[in-house]
Write a protein that holds these residues in place. Structure first.
Motif, short mmCIF file in Angstrom:
data_model
loop_
_atom_site.label_atom_id
_atom_site.label_comp_id
_atom_site.label_asym_id
_atom_site.label_seq_id
_atom_site.Cartn_x
_atom_site.Cartn_y
_atom_site.Cartn_z
N ASP A 151 0.85 -1.18 0.00
CA ASP A 151 0.00 0.00 0.00
C ASP A 151 0.89 1.24 0.00
O ASP A 151 1.91 1.26 0.69
N GLN A 209 1.00 4.92 1.13
CA GLN A 209 0.28 5.81 2.03
C GLN A 209 0.94 7.19 2.02
O GLN A 209 2.14 7.31 2.26
N ALA A 257 -4.18 6.00 2.48
CA ALA A 257 -3.62 5.14 1.42
C ALA A 257 -4.08 5.64 0.06
O ALA A 257 -5.28 5.80 -0.18
N LYS A 303 -2.79 4.12 -2.93
CA LYS A 303 -2.89 2.89 -3.72
C LYS A 303 -2.81 1.73 -2.75
O LYS A 303 -1.99 1.73 -1.83
N GLU A 304 -3.63 0.71 -2.97
CA GLU A 304 -3.64 -0.45 -2.10
C GLU A 304 -3.50 -1.72 -2.92
O GLU A 304 -4.05 -1.83 -4.01
#
Length: 129
Positions: A63, A65, A102, A104-105
């Protein structure tokens, strides 16, 4: 060939009598009962010797963050956020107000590192989790 594969190949060559003797020796050596159900499986090597042999699974998804954005770099970071995601201007602004968050995960390590590099170059503080 791994050690496990070698052991499996050797086990395939055992006769029924040899297999029975092997089970008895495993029971004696590890203090287990192969006939007793333990959560549907026989626990072998649950002693202190096996604790040091735990397999550490390598992380494959990450992820990205965003921790913080320098106040004078908000516009540049907004542009990068919009480039990396499908967020519109209003959503990207809202994203930057509610940090840490976040961006992108569940992405690959390479994608996470690339996003981090771009965001940090624009002025954001980023962490890969």
């Amino acid at each position: 060939m791994s050690t496990v594969e070698q052991i499996i190949e050797q086990l395939k060559t055992l006769t029924l009598i040899e297999s029975s003797e092997l089970v008895k020796q495993i029971e004696e050596t590890f203090g287990v009962d192969a006939s007793a159900p333990v959560g549907g499986a026989v626990m072998m090597g649950a002693g202190p010797e096996s604790a040091s042999q735990e397999v550490v699974e390598e992380k494959t998804t990450f992820d990205v963050q965003v921790r913080d954005i320098a106040s004078d770099k908000r516009v540049a970071v907004l542009k990068v956020i919009r480039k990396l995601t499908s967020l519109g201007l209003a959503e990207a602004k809202e994203f930057t107000v509610s940090l840490p968050k976040a961006l992108k995960e569940g992405v690959s390590k390479e994608e996470a590192e690339e996003a981090k590099k771009e965001l940090e170059a624009a002025g954001a503080t980023v962490e890969i989790i």
